[in-house]
Design a protein around this motif. Sequence first.
Motif, mmCIF file in Angstrom:
data_model
loop_
_atom_site.group_PDB
_atom_site.id
_atom_site.type_symbol
_atom_site.label_atom_id
_atom_site.label_comp_id
_atom_site.label_asym_id
_atom_site.label_seq_id
_atom_site.Cartn_x
_atom_site.Cartn_y
_atom_site.Cartn_z
ATOM 1 N N ASP A 67 98.220 -63.375 78.575
ATOM 2 C CA ASP A 67 97.339 -62.322 78.066
ATOM 3 C C ASP A 67 98.150 -61.140 77.535
ATOM 4 O OD1 ASP A 67 95.011 -63.675 78.599
ATOM 5 O OD2 ASP A 67 94.632 -62.679 80.518
ATOM 6 N N PHE A 68 99.158 -60.733 78.319
ATOM 7 C CA PHE A 68 99.992 -59.612 77.888
ATOM 8 C C PHE A 68 100.790 -59.950 76.630
ATOM 9 C CE2 PHE A 68 99.289 -57.778 82.124
ATOM 10 C CZ PHE A 68 99.155 -56.442 81.783
ATOM 11 N N GLN B 291 100.806 -57.492 69.759
ATOM 12 C CA GLN B 291 100.643 -57.114 68.353
ATOM 13 C C GLN B 291 99.534 -56.069 68.146
ATOM 14 O OE1 GLN B 291 102.787 -58.132 66.110
ATOM 15 N NE2 GLN B 291 101.800 -56.987 64.456
ATOM 16 N N ILE B 292 98.649 -55.927 69.140
ATOM 17 C CA ILE B 292 97.501 -55.030 68.961
ATOM 18 C C ILE B 292 97.920 -53.576 68.714
ATOM 19 C CG2 ILE B 292 95.499 -54.014 70.136
ATOM 20 C CD1 ILE B 292 94.831 -56.721 71.236
ATOM 21 N N PRO B 293 98.842 -52.987 69.503
ATOM 22 C CA PRO B 293 99.244 -51.604 69.210
ATOM 23 C C PRO B 293 99.850 -51.437 67.814
ATOM 24 C CG PRO B 293 99.925 -52.231 71.423
ATOM 25 C CD PRO B 293 99.463 -53.487 70.741
ATOM 26 N N VAL B 294 100.547 -52.471 67.346
ATOM 27 C CA VAL B 294 101.120 -52.419 66.000
ATOM 28 C C VAL B 294 99.999 -52.349 64.963
ATOM 29 C CG1 VAL B 294 102.530 -53.640 64.288
ATOM 30 C CG2 VAL B 294 103.179 -53.681 66.713
ATOM 31 N N ASN B 295 98.983 -53.207 65.159
ATOM 32 C CA ASN B 295 97.836 -53.204 64.233
ATOM 33 C C ASN B 295 97.105 -51.863 64.274
ATOM 34 O OD1 ASN B 295 98.426 -55.843 63.588
ATOM 35 N ND2 ASN B 295 96.945 -56.706 65.038
ATOM 36 N N LEU B 296 97.058 -51.278 65.468
ATOM 37 C CA LEU B 296 96.390 -49.978 65.624
ATOM 38 C C LEU B 296 97.129 -48.898 64.842
ATOM 39 C CD1 LEU B 296 93.922 -48.928 67.176
ATOM 40 C CD2 LEU B 296 95.449 -48.356 69.068
ATOM 41 N N ARG B 297 98.472 -48.914 64.916
ATOM 42 C CA ARG B 297 99.254 -47.923 64.174
ATOM 43 C C ARG B 297 99.097 -48.115 62.666
ATOM 44 N NH1 ARG B 297 102.940 -48.828 68.358
ATOM 45 N NH2 ARG B 297 104.269 -50.207 67.116
ATOM 46 N N LEU B 298 99.041 -49.372 62.236
ATOM 47 C CA LEU B 298 98.856 -49.639 60.807
ATOM 48 C C LEU B 298 97.503 -49.115 60.331
ATOM 49 C CD1 LEU B 298 100.281 -53.287 60.522
ATOM 50 C CD2 LEU B 298 101.276 -51.188 59.580
ATOM 51 N N GLN B 299 96.488 -49.332 61.164
ATOM 52 C CA GLN B 299 95.156 -48.844 60.808
ATOM 53 C C GLN B 299 95.131 -47.316 60.768
ATOM 54 O OE1 GLN B 299 92.796 -50.930 59.979
ATOM 55 N NE2 GLN B 299 91.042 -49.548 59.777
ATOM 56 N N ALA B 300 95.838 -46.694 61.727
ATOM 57 C CA ALA B 300 95.875 -45.231 61.790
ATOM 58 C C ALA B 300 96.624 -44.647 60.593
ATOM 59 C CB ALA B 300 96.532 -44.785 63.094
ATOM 60 N N SER B 301 97.642 -45.367 60.103
ATOM 61 C CA SER B 301 98.438 -44.859 58.977
ATOM 62 C C SER B 301 97.598 -44.726 57.707
ATOM 63 C CB SER B 301 99.630 -45.779 58.718
ATOM 64 O OG SER B 301 99.190 -47.042 58.237
ATOM 65 N N ARG B 302 96.530 -45.474 57.633
ATOM 66 C CA ARG B 302 95.654 -45.393 56.453
ATOM 67 C C ARG B 302 94.855 -44.093 56.433
ATOM 68 N NH1 ARG B 302 93.018 -51.459 56.981
ATOM 69 N NH2 ARG B 302 94.973 -52.641 56.805
ATOM 70 N N CYS B 303 94.800 -43.447 57.599
ATOM 71 C CA CYS B 303 94.021 -42.211 57.705
ATOM 72 C C CYS B 303 94.897 -40.975 57.500
ATOM 73 C CB CYS B 303 93.343 -42.126 59.070
ATOM 74 S SG CYS B 303 92.247 -43.512 59.395
ATOM 75 N N GLU B 304 96.113 -41.184 57.018
ATOM 76 C CA GLU B 304 97.062 -40.108 56.746
ATOM 77 C C GLU B 304 97.271 -39.250 58.002
ATOM 78 O OE1 GLU B 304 95.499 -38.171 53.315
ATOM 79 O OE2 GLU B 304 95.990 -39.847 51.989
ATOM 80 N N ALA B 305 97.279 -37.929 57.860
ATOM 81 C CA ALA B 305 97.645 -37.044 58.979
ATOM 82 C C ALA B 305 96.685 -37.139 60.152
ATOM 83 C CB ALA B 305 97.718 -35.594 58.475
ATOM 84 N N SER B 306 95.406 -37.372 59.868
ATOM 85 C CA SER B 306 94.409 -37.423 60.942
ATOM 86 C C SER B 306 94.615 -38.600 61.881
ATOM 87 C CB SER B 306 93.000 -37.494 60.348
ATOM 88 O OG SER B 306 92.858 -38.646 59.530
ATOM 89 N N LEU C 160 103.829 -49.099 77.752
ATOM 90 C CA LEU C 160 103.269 -49.468 79.056
ATOM 91 C C LEU C 160 103.029 -50.974 79.153
ATOM 92 C CD1 LEU C 160 100.647 -46.632 79.715
ATOM 93 C CD2 LEU C 160 102.574 -47.220 81.198
ATOM 94 N N ALA C 161 102.523 -51.546 78.060
ATOM 95 C CA ALA C 161 102.232 -52.983 78.061
ATOM 96 C C ALA C 161 103.509 -53.797 78.185
ATOM 97 C CB ALA C 161 101.495 -53.363 76.774
ATOM 98 N N ARG C 162 104.603 -53.288 77.589
ATOM 99 C CA ARG C 162 105.874 -53.988 77.674
ATOM 100 C C ARG C 162 106.394 -54.002 79.116
ATOM 101 N NH1 ARG C 162 108.434 -50.992 74.385
ATOM 102 N NH2 ARG C 162 107.583 -52.001 72.526
ATOM 103 N N GLU C 163 106.243 -52.879 79.806
ATOM 104 C CA GLU C 163 106.655 -52.818 81.216
ATOM 105 C C GLU C 163 105.769 -53.721 82.068
ATOM 106 O OE1 GLU C 163 107.752 -48.910 82.920
ATOM 107 O OE2 GLU C 163 107.134 -48.100 80.974
ATOM 108 N N ALA C 164 104.480 -53.716 81.794
ATOM 109 C CA ALA C 164 103.549 -54.565 82.549
ATOM 110 C C ALA C 164 103.851 -56.037 82.319
ATOM 111 C CB ALA C 164 102.112 -54.255 82.147
ATOM 112 N N LEU C 165 104.258 -56.392 81.104
ATOM 113 C CA LEU C 165 104.605 -57.779 80.793
ATOM 114 C C LEU C 165 105.786 -58.248 81.643
ATOM 115 C CD1 LEU C 165 104.339 -60.327 78.984
ATOM 116 C CD2 LEU C 165 105.912 -59.215 77.387
ATOM 117 N N ALA C 166 106.804 -57.386 81.741
ATOM 118 C CA ALA C 166 107.971 -57.724 82.564
ATOM 119 C C ALA C 166 107.561 -57.885 84.025
ATOM 120 C CB ALA C 166 109.039 -56.649 82.426
#
Length: 421
Positions: free
Chosen positions: A215-216, A221-236, A250-256
């Motif tokens: 699951d982890f 990839q989800i946080p990466v997709n979230l940042r890409l989506q946020a980048s479309r909104c410029e400064a906001s 945090l997810a990386r530490e939890a995965l380990a």
Amino acid sequence: MADDNATRPAAAPGRNAEFHISELFFSRTDHRGVIASGNAVFQRISGFTYEELLNAPHKVVRHSDMPKAVFWLLWHRLQKGEPIGAYVKNKTKGGGYYWVFAVVMPITGGYLSVRLKPSSKMFEKVQGIYKTLRDKELAAPSEITPEASAQDMIARLKQAGYPNYVAFMAAGLTAELMSRDKIGGKPVDDRLEAFDTMSRAVGEIFAEANALYADFRRIEQIPVNLRLQASRCEASGGPVSVISANYSNLAREALAFAERFTDFGQRVLDEISLGLFMMGSARLQREMTAAFRAEAALESPVDHEREMALLSAHMKRCGEMARSTVTRIQEQCENFIDDSRRMRRFISGLDVTRVTCRIETGWLPDDDGGFHDIIDKLDAFHEDVERRMKRIDALNDNIIERTTTLLNRPARRNPAATAAQ
């Protein structure tokens, strides 16, 4: 029944040498495998006289149908000071044969083997595996070494559901003892049943831990997709990018840490397999000691008093080893409670970050539904993680309760598991 067998002639060539399900026999050898002692049942079933057995190599009863793989595994474990259990087909002096489940253990000066008659469904499956291995050995004797054949055997046992040889030999001994009890009309052995329950619980923990780890891995990839989506909104979209980066860390530490859960499952499963085997061995030694005590009046060149002392001491040692293993299982499970609490702290941190992310994305335009889909996936992930953690905690608590019963000591319970029940 034993008296009837005592007068039965040795099995004819190619015939099975019958003996009663209640009968046990043993032999003791030096470190080279030379027979130093044995009981009357062994002498009678083998068809050899005591004079022919004593000081002879134990391979005097070795049957040609036996794959070399089994003996390689046997000596490999014994020479490391480890016990082993194995199904063995032996030959009689008259050319007959008999099957046993043998429990062989190192003792001072050599090895002690106690054997019982196999009768379980597991025995039927093993015969098929042995035949396949032996046919391969005979077909290419110069190519297939005993060690290579042993590795082949372990691979086949894994396919049959046994993660390693210790798990297999523990399951074999348990199956034979339970089948023997059923045939003899005896009640279920509570201790063996407790270990069997623990083994299944750890198997479930192992499966849940592997699923948790997977699951982890899936949400990496989800946080990466979230940042890409946020980048479309410029400064906001800046705050969402920061939140998603925190979530990713945090997810990386939890995965380990989730990987430690799978390691725990494997370690405890190994301990339970060994504990189950030692518990069965201790019981077998008790029965063998009582049976040999009844042979005191029989004439034989065996020093009965000396062998009784050795059997009694070994019976005590097996019981101590079984108890020690149960103690280690309980200690590991109690330590796992702390690991579980640390894992929950990671998950709580992720959950707070997820909620914050939902709040922040609520202020951003989401014309294509990108933010909505991503957050929904995180919600589903957290639901799965919480369900798996509750199940893992409850299973671990169940194992602790079983070990507590076996050891008759207070248990340390996991509050999270208690609340989940």
